[in-house]
Design a protein around this motif. Structure first.
Motif, PDB file in Angstrom:
ATOM      1  N   ALA A 193      53.316 -49.766  -1.772  1.00 21.14           N
ATOM      2  CA  ALA A 193      53.691 -48.969  -0.607  1.00 21.14           C
ATOM      3  C   ALA A 193      54.268 -49.843   0.497  1.00 21.14           C
ATOM      4  N   ARG A 194      53.713 -51.049   0.675  1.00 19.06           N
ATOM      5  CA  ARG A 194      54.201 -51.929   1.729  1.00 19.06           C
ATOM      6  C   ARG A 194      55.622 -52.410   1.434  1.00 19.06           C
ATOM      7  N   ALA A 195      55.832 -52.916   0.225  1.00 23.48           N
ATOM      8  CA  ALA A 195      57.177 -53.375  -0.143  1.00 23.48           C
ATOM      9  C   ALA A 195      58.134 -52.193  -0.228  1.00 23.48           C
ATOM     10  N   GLY A 196      57.655 -51.062  -0.741  1.00 19.19           N
ATOM     11  CA  GLY A 196      58.496 -49.878  -0.852  1.00 19.19           C
ATOM     12  C   GLY A 196      58.936 -49.362   0.499  1.00 19.19           C
ATOM     13  N   ALA A 197      58.059 -49.439   1.504  1.00 16.78           N
ATOM     14  CA  ALA A 197      58.408 -48.980   2.848  1.00 16.78           C
ATOM     15  C   ALA A 197      59.523 -49.842   3.440  1.00 16.78           C
ATOM     16  N   GLN A 198      59.476 -51.151   3.198  1.00 16.92           N
ATOM     17  CA  GLN A 198      60.533 -52.030   3.691  1.00 16.92           C
ATOM     18  C   GLN A 198      61.869 -51.708   3.023  1.00 16.92           C
ATOM     19  N   LEU A 199      61.828 -51.522   1.706  1.00 16.64           N
ATOM     20  CA  LEU A 199      63.049 -51.218   0.976  1.00 16.64           C
ATOM     21  C   LEU A 199      63.598 -49.853   1.377  1.00 16.64           C
ATOM     22  N   LEU A 200      62.720 -48.882   1.483  1.00 17.94           N
ATOM     23  CA  LEU A 200      63.126 -47.533   1.857  1.00 17.94           C
ATOM     24  C   LEU A 200      63.701 -47.500   3.265  1.00 17.94           C
ATOM     25  N   GLY A 201      63.060 -48.201   4.199  1.00 18.06           N
ATOM     26  CA  GLY A 201      63.575 -48.253   5.557  1.00 18.06           C
ATOM     27  C   GLY A 201      64.964 -48.872   5.621  1.00 18.06           C
ATOM     28  N   GLY A 202      65.169 -49.928   4.835  1.00 18.79           N
ATOM     29  CA  GLY A 202      66.489 -50.557   4.789  1.00 18.79           C
ATOM     30  C   GLY A 202      67.548 -49.623   4.241  1.00 18.79           C
ATOM     31  N   ARG A 203      67.205 -48.889   3.190  1.00 22.19           N
ATOM     32  CA  ARG A 203      68.162 -47.952   2.603  1.00 22.19           C
ATOM     33  C   ARG A 203      68.535 -46.845   3.580  1.00 22.19           C
ATOM     34  N   LEU A 204      67.545 -46.282   4.262  1.00 23.89           N
ATOM     35  CA  LEU A 204      67.815 -45.188   5.198  1.00 23.89           C
ATOM     36  C   LEU A 204      68.696 -45.651   6.360  1.00 23.89           C
ATOM     37  N   ALA A 205      68.406 -46.831   6.885  1.00 28.25           N
ATOM     38  CA  ALA A 205      69.220 -47.366   7.979  1.00 28.25           C
ATOM     39  C   ALA A 205      70.643 -47.656   7.503  1.00 28.25           C
ATOM     40  N   LEU A 206      70.773 -48.123   6.265  1.00 25.94           N
ATOM     41  CA  LEU A 206      72.094 -48.409   5.709  1.00 25.94           C
ATOM     42  C   LEU A 206      72.914 -47.132   5.567  1.00 25.94           C
ATOM     43  N   ILE A 207      72.306 -46.078   5.039  1.00 25.00           N
ATOM     44  CA  ILE A 207      73.034 -44.825   4.856  1.00 25.00           C
ATOM     45  C   ILE A 207      73.513 -44.269   6.184  1.00 25.00           C
ATOM     46  N   GLU A 208      72.717 -44.458   7.222  1.00 28.27           N
ATOM     47  CA  GLU A 208      73.096 -43.942   8.538  1.00 28.27           C
ATOM     48  C   GLU A 208      74.423 -44.533   9.008  1.00 28.27           C
ATOM     49  N   VAL A 209      74.633 -45.832   8.790  1.00 24.31           N
ATOM     50  CA  VAL A 209      75.876 -46.458   9.247  1.00 24.31           C
ATOM     51  C   VAL A 209      76.986 -46.348   8.210  1.00 24.31           C
ATOM     52  N   LEU A 210      76.621 -46.175   6.935  1.00 22.92           N
ATOM     53  CA  LEU A 210      77.627 -46.116   5.868  1.00 22.92           C
ATOM     54  C   LEU A 210      78.259 -44.729   5.766  1.00 22.92           C
ATOM     55  N   ASN A 211      77.483 -43.695   6.059  1.00 23.80           N
ATOM     56  CA  ASN A 211      77.934 -42.326   5.848  1.00 23.80           C
ATOM     57  C   ASN A 211      79.253 -42.003   6.555  1.00 23.80           C
ATOM     58  N   PRO A 212      79.390 -42.312   7.858  1.00 25.61           N
ATOM     59  CA  PRO A 212      80.663 -41.995   8.522  1.00 25.61           C
ATOM     60  C   PRO A 212      81.855 -42.706   7.895  1.00 25.61           C
ATOM     61  N   LEU A 213      81.643 -43.930   7.411  1.00 28.98           N
ATOM     62  CA  LEU A 213      82.729 -44.685   6.794  1.00 28.98           C
ATOM     63  C   LEU A 213      83.141 -44.076   5.465  1.00 28.98           C
ATOM     64  N   VAL A 214      82.170 -43.584   4.694  1.00 29.67           N
ATOM     65  CA  VAL A 214      82.479 -42.925   3.427  1.00 29.67           C
ATOM     66  C   VAL A 214      83.280 -41.647   3.687  1.00 29.67           C
ATOM     67  N   GLY A 215      82.821 -40.844   4.656  1.00 22.83           N
ATOM     68  CA  GLY A 215      83.523 -39.609   4.960  1.00 22.83           C
ATOM     69  C   GLY A 215      84.940 -39.852   5.445  1.00 22.83           C
ATOM     70  N   LYS A 216      85.105 -40.836   6.325  1.00 22.83           N
ATOM     71  CA  LYS A 216      86.434 -41.155   6.839  1.00 22.83           C
ATOM     72  C   LYS A 216      87.342 -41.664   5.724  1.00 22.83           C
ATOM     73  N   GLY A 217      86.803 -42.538   4.883  1.00 21.11           N
ATOM     74  CA  GLY A 217      87.598 -43.086   3.791  1.00 21.11           C
ATOM     75  C   GLY A 217      88.006 -42.032   2.780  1.00 21.11           C
ATOM     76  N   TYR A 218      87.079 -41.153   2.442  1.00 22.98           N
ATOM     77  CA  TYR A 218      87.398 -40.109   1.472  1.00 22.98           C
ATOM     78  C   TYR A 218      88.473 -39.173   2.029  1.00 22.98           C
ATOM     79  N   GLY A 219      88.354 -38.837   3.319  1.00 19.39           N
ATOM     80  CA  GLY A 219      89.362 -37.984   3.929  1.00 19.39           C
ATOM     81  C   GLY A 219      90.738 -38.619   3.910  1.00 19.39           C
ATOM     82  N   ALA A 220      90.801 -39.929   4.138  1.00 22.85           N
ATOM     83  CA  ALA A 220      92.083 -40.629   4.129  1.00 22.85           C
ATOM     84  C   ALA A 220      92.677 -40.686   2.726  1.00 22.85           C
ATOM     85  N   ILE A 221      91.826 -40.820   1.714  1.00 23.16           N
ATOM     86  CA  ILE A 221      92.307 -40.926   0.335  1.00 23.16           C
ATOM     87  C   ILE A 221      92.673 -39.561  -0.221  1.00 23.16           C
TER      88      ILE A 221
END
Length: 386
Positions: A193-221
């Motif tokens: 649970a301790r290691a999983g919480a660190q990994l999960l927190g990192g993934r959630l924070a990453l998706i937050e900043v990655l999501n707008p870039l994916v949407g913008k890129g897909y729209g451009a393509i």
């Protein structure tokens, strides 16, 4: 960031190879099956300690030999680093930085960063959840190499916990439902649970900043529709995730995971395996044709799947670049797979990169704007073209 020199010893088809790369675009040309992808695979492996083609290390070592060595000189700003990774299938890999051995191979991560786009990346959309989790975790480590240790801790705890669950299941069957001492399992629950919480927190924070870039890129393509990412955990969280204010803290995630493990223990013992945690979570790739978001895996066309895979990889590239972690962009035999619109968009992004490595069977597959320094690749050799 720039890859200046690459040396291979007994890697794939190369008994020995020495290459010098220039800034800007470097194009590796040669017939299929003659070793172009082996070169960029070695670069990617040095950066991530994983291959985009195989899950195990054994195929990376030339037949008849016991180990492979990948060595590279990398410049980052005004600093240079000599990296060396010894690949030992079945044993721990060994690494050196500036000729000094590091205690763990993962301590050599972060000196070289790459973003690789290849035909295999279509599996990001159409493949198993493990491939989407791998995409997230590789990008996590690219941004912050400390996550390599987090992943290793989680995988070690998961392996130990699964072994205990299998043992508990066997003992319970042998005792015909009697009591089994689960005190050791309690300890590994906490570690997981301790290691999983660190990994999960990192993934959630990453998706937050990655999501707008994916949407913008897909729209451009694609020129239409909307694309987004949604993290779907293997348990039901107590609060909704996804909005910035709703992302839990690491302590909150630890509590969520610990509670989910406790709630599912009986079923896990019955099945002899861990059923909740980051190793079973899903990254949903969603596309909206105007009637609400649906899973791209089920509803995207072949062209839309290519657009989504491309936008995800270019979003990773743009994110690293925005954070001053300029990666080497690797494009492995992809231009021949793309239509003119996607080729044009990819070429525009690639032309702005500090360094790009491109592989292609023939020169005509590469847009004219990207025909920089060229190398002819043959059986076991690669030479700069004049």
């Amino acid at each position: 960031m720039q890859l200046q020199q690459l040396s291979l010893v007994d890697f794939r088809s190369y008994a020995g190879l020495e290459l010098e790369f220039e800034p800007g675009v470097c194009v590796l040309l040669g017939p299929n099956g003659h070793g172009k992808t082996n070169i960029v695979e070695a670069v990617g492996y040095l950066a991530t300690h994983g291959s985009h083609r195989v899950a195990q290390d054994l195929p990376l070592v030339r037949i008849g030999t016991q180990r492979a060595v990948v060595r590279a000189l990398v410049r980052n700003g005004d600093r240079s680093a000599l990296l060396e990774l010894e690949i030992n299938p079945g044993r721990a890999n060994r690494a050196r930085v500036n000729r000094n051995a590091v205690s763990r191979a993962r301590d050599a991560l972060g000196y070289l960063r790459t973003v690789l786009f290849a035909p295999e990346d279509l599996a990001l959309v159409k493949g198993d959840p493990a491939q989407r989790r791998q995409f997230l975790d590789d990008l996590l480590v690219n941004r912050a190499p400390r996550y390599a240790a987090v992943r290793a801790d989680y995988e070690r705890a998961l392996k130990q916990r699964n072994a205990l669950l299998r043992s508990a299941a066997q003992m319970r069957r042998a005792q015909r439902g009697g009591q089994v001492d689960l005190s050791t399992l309690d300890l590994w629950d906490e570690h997981l649970a301790r290691a999983g919480a660190q990994l999960l927190g990192g993934r959630l924070a990453l998706i937050e900043v990655l999501n707008p870039l994916v949407g913008k890129g897909y729209g451009a393509i694609a020129g239409r529709d909307e694309a987004s990412l949604e993290y779907r955990p293997s348990f039901t969280p107590s609060t909704a995730w996804g909005e910035q204010s709703a992302i839990p803290t690491e302590d909150e995630l630890f509590g969520e995971l610990a509670a989910a493990l406790a709630a599912g223990r009986k079923e896990e013992i019955d099945r002899g395996m861990t059923l909740v945690g980051p190793h079973r979570d899903e990254l949903a790739l969603l596309i909206d044709h105007g009637h609400g978001p649906v899973l791209a895996k089920s509803f995207a066309s072949h062209g839309e799947s290519w657009s989504f895979a491309l936008s995800a990889k270019l979003a990773a590239f743009e994110l690293l670049r925005a954070e001053s972690l300029e990666p080497v962009l690797i494009l492995d035999d992809v231009f021949a797979e793309l239509d003119s619109t996607r080729r044009s968009h990819l070429a525009t992004v690639a032309a702005s990169a500090e360094q790009v490595l491109i592989t292609a069977a023939v020169e005509q597959d590469v847009p004219q704007s990207l025909l920089g320094t060229r190398y002819q690749v043959g059986d076991g050799t690669a030479e700069r073209m004049r």
